[in-house]
Enzyme design. Sequence first.
Site, PDB file in Angstrom:
ATOM      1  N   LYS A 112       0.827  -1.214   0.000  1.00 53.06           N
ATOM      2  CA  LYS A 112       0.000   0.000   0.000  1.00 53.06           C
ATOM      3  C   LYS A 112       0.860   1.262   0.000  1.00 53.06           C
ATOM      4  O   LYS A 112       0.532   2.229  -0.674  1.00 53.06           O
ATOM      5  CB  LYS A 112      -0.931   0.016   1.225  1.00 53.06           C
ATOM      6  CG  LYS A 112      -2.110  -0.936   1.105  1.00 53.06           C
ATOM      7  CD  LYS A 112      -3.096  -0.719   2.240  1.00 53.06           C
ATOM      8  CE  LYS A 112      -4.216  -1.755   2.208  1.00 53.06           C
ATOM      9  NZ  LYS A 112      -5.050  -1.702   3.423  1.00 53.06           N
ATOM     10  N   LYS A 195      -5.304 -11.188  -6.587  1.00 54.17           N
ATOM     11  CA  LYS A 195      -6.560 -11.317  -5.842  1.00 54.17           C
ATOM     12  C   LYS A 195      -7.573 -10.273  -6.304  1.00 54.17           C
ATOM     13  O   LYS A 195      -7.198  -9.168  -6.699  1.00 54.17           O
ATOM     14  CB  LYS A 195      -6.312 -11.200  -4.335  1.00 54.17           C
ATOM     15  CG  LYS A 195      -5.976  -9.804  -3.877  1.00 54.17           C
ATOM     16  CD  LYS A 195      -6.036  -9.637  -2.364  1.00 54.17           C
ATOM     17  CE  LYS A 195      -5.625  -8.207  -2.020  1.00 54.17           C
ATOM     18  NZ  LYS A 195      -5.558  -7.895  -0.615  1.00 54.17           N
ATOM     19  N   LYS A 198     -10.797  -4.256  -4.341  1.00 59.79           N
ATOM     20  CA  LYS A 198     -11.419  -2.988  -4.730  1.00 59.79           C
ATOM     21  C   LYS A 198     -10.367  -1.970  -5.153  1.00 59.79           C
ATOM     22  O   LYS A 198     -10.686  -0.987  -5.797  1.00 59.79           O
ATOM     23  CB  LYS A 198     -12.305  -2.441  -3.613  1.00 59.79           C
ATOM     24  CG  LYS A 198     -11.655  -2.378  -2.261  1.00 59.79           C
ATOM     25  CD  LYS A 198     -12.707  -2.381  -1.146  1.00 59.79           C
ATOM     26  CE  LYS A 198     -12.065  -2.783   0.182  1.00 59.79           C
ATOM     27  NZ  LYS A 198     -12.999  -3.312   1.157  1.00 59.79           N
TER      28      LYS A 198
HETATM   29  P1  TYM Z   1     -11.043  -6.256   4.064  1.00 59.19           P
HETATM   30  O1  TYM Z   1     -12.095  -5.288   4.450  1.00 59.19           O
HETATM   31  O2  TYM Z   1     -10.048  -5.856   3.041  1.00 59.19           O
HETATM   32  O3  TYM Z   1     -11.698  -7.620   3.574  1.00 59.19           O
HETATM   33  C1  TYM Z   1     -12.683  -8.301   4.313  1.00 59.19           C
HETATM   34  C2  TYM Z   1     -12.431  -9.802   4.239  1.00 59.19           C
HETATM   35  O4  TYM Z   1     -12.436 -10.242   2.877  1.00 59.19           O
HETATM   36  C3  TYM Z   1     -11.290 -11.033   2.615  1.00 59.19           C
HETATM   37  N1  TYM Z   1     -10.920 -10.877   1.199  1.00 59.19           N
HETATM   38  C4  TYM Z   1     -10.811 -11.889   0.332  1.00 59.19           C
HETATM   39  N2  TYM Z   1     -10.975 -13.214   0.466  1.00 59.19           N
HETATM   40  C5  TYM Z   1     -10.804 -13.982  -0.635  1.00 59.19           C
HETATM   41  N3  TYM Z   1     -10.465 -13.483  -1.851  1.00 59.19           N
HETATM   42  C6  TYM Z   1     -10.275 -12.168  -2.030  1.00 59.19           C
HETATM   43  N4  TYM Z   1      -9.969 -11.690  -3.236  1.00 59.19           N
HETATM   44  C7  TYM Z   1     -10.438 -11.296  -0.904  1.00 59.19           C
HETATM   45  N5  TYM Z   1     -10.353  -9.962  -0.743  1.00 59.19           N
HETATM   46  C8  TYM Z   1     -10.641  -9.715   0.552  1.00 59.19           C
HETATM   47  C9  TYM Z   1     -10.231 -10.489   3.549  1.00 59.19           C
HETATM   48  O5  TYM Z   1      -9.218 -11.429   3.777  1.00 59.19           O
HETATM   49  C10 TYM Z   1     -11.055 -10.194   4.795  1.00 59.19           C
HETATM   50  O6  TYM Z   1     -11.187 -11.355   5.592  1.00 59.19           O
HETATM   51  N6  TYM Z   1      -7.793  -5.814   7.857  1.00 59.19           N
HETATM   52  C11 TYM Z   1      -9.067  -6.403   7.448  1.00 59.19           C
HETATM   53  C12 TYM Z   1     -10.243  -5.941   8.295  1.00 59.19           C
HETATM   54  C13 TYM Z   1     -10.048  -6.129   9.749  1.00 59.19           C
HETATM   55  C14 TYM Z   1     -10.123  -7.351  10.464  1.00 59.19           C
HETATM   56  C15 TYM Z   1      -9.881  -7.022  11.822  1.00 59.19           C
HETATM   57  C16 TYM Z   1     -10.344  -8.679  10.092  1.00 59.19           C
HETATM   58  C17 TYM Z   1      -9.782  -5.141  10.657  1.00 59.19           C
HETATM   59  N7  TYM Z   1      -9.696  -5.673  11.892  1.00 59.19           N
HETATM   60  C18 TYM Z   1      -9.872  -8.008  12.826  1.00 59.19           C
HETATM   61  C19 TYM Z   1     -10.332  -9.652  11.095  1.00 59.19           C
HETATM   62  C20 TYM Z   1     -10.101  -9.330  12.432  1.00 59.19           C
HETATM   63  C21 TYM Z   1      -9.350  -5.985   6.014  1.00 59.19           C
HETATM   64  O7  TYM Z   1      -8.874  -5.000   5.536  1.00 59.19           O
HETATM   65  O8  TYM Z   1     -10.273  -6.770   5.383  1.00 59.19           O
END
Ligand code: TYM
Length: 332
Positions: A112, A195, A198
Amino acid sequence: RRRVLSGIQPTSDSFHLGNYLGAVRQWVQLQDEFDAFYFIPDMHAITVPQDPTVLRERTRRSVAQLLAVGVDPERATIYVQSHVPEIAQLTWVLTCVTGFGEASRMTQFKDKSAKAGTDAAGVGLFTYPILMAADILAFQVDQVPVGEDQRQHLELTRDLAQRFNKRYGKALTVPKAYIVEEFAKIYDLQNPTAKMSKSADTESGLINLLDEPKRSAKKIRSAVTDNDRVIAFDRENKPGVSNLLTIQAALTGREMEEIVQSYEGKGYGDLKVETADILAEFVTPLRGKVDDILSDPAYLDGILADGAARAREVASVTVADVYDKVGFLLPR
Ligand code: TYM
């Protein structure tokens, strides 16, 4: 009861298919068996610039989408991260047990910040994984259902919990990542070795759950495949085809082998049309449900108020113990 926790950022108008298949679908399944905590990390969202009005709107929309896909406020605690100040309180203590080098090794930060440029990348982006560790550790969680891209953050979370416990005495449960290998990485339709995300350069490989099904069907029809014409599951040599097959398997619950067999003698056109149909069947009711939920702000506010109260109840116990263990004087 054993506890499960996860979050999804309110950084777009719709969850994408990767979010759902990689993570949120598992949340729905796990809420029966576990004491579940699911939340919207708005504090993580502002590690990159957000329009305040849009952020508020997307936070509500994210909650509405969770409800629409089946997260049940009767069974799961649903809340917004910024409503639980104990998370920020724990973050500071964890920041003080994190090594600078350790934080610097987080690949998501490296990606990032490389994209943003050194000065555009804020310190919040750097400490992001520590806030995420606090999200989890504040709740004494056993399992964290996430996609593959969060694995390294979970490893850091475990390391911080173990280090804290060793240094100050046991206060934190060491959590495990709950990652369903088959579906943990859904790929971009145009670039099936990256992957689905967005923040990809173009939207043409991204399937949003709340998009018009016709729009998604079009994207699936133009998904990148390969030059032979055999429908087989082979991530290495046939990433595009394998991605479409994975999406089908996830949405139908059918075995991969059986799906592949059903395509004997058929072509990529069939695979794409059928994948689009299966997707349309799943997403069509969602848009109406989300609109219904959003049209009743009091209902949603009520869920979030209850969720925040329950979340604070749990997190405040952890923070009190942690503050005591590190030697903070109790205020009188
Ligand atoms: P975020 O908001 O980017 O994504 C939410 C969840 O979706 C999963 N994900 C995917 N899984 C499979 N294929 C993909 N292409 C794909 N893109 C996204 C992510 O792995 C995630 O599980 N840091 C985290 C949010 C967060 C969080 C936490 C998660 C903040 N605090 C505590 C668990 C526990 C995030 O940015 O996810």
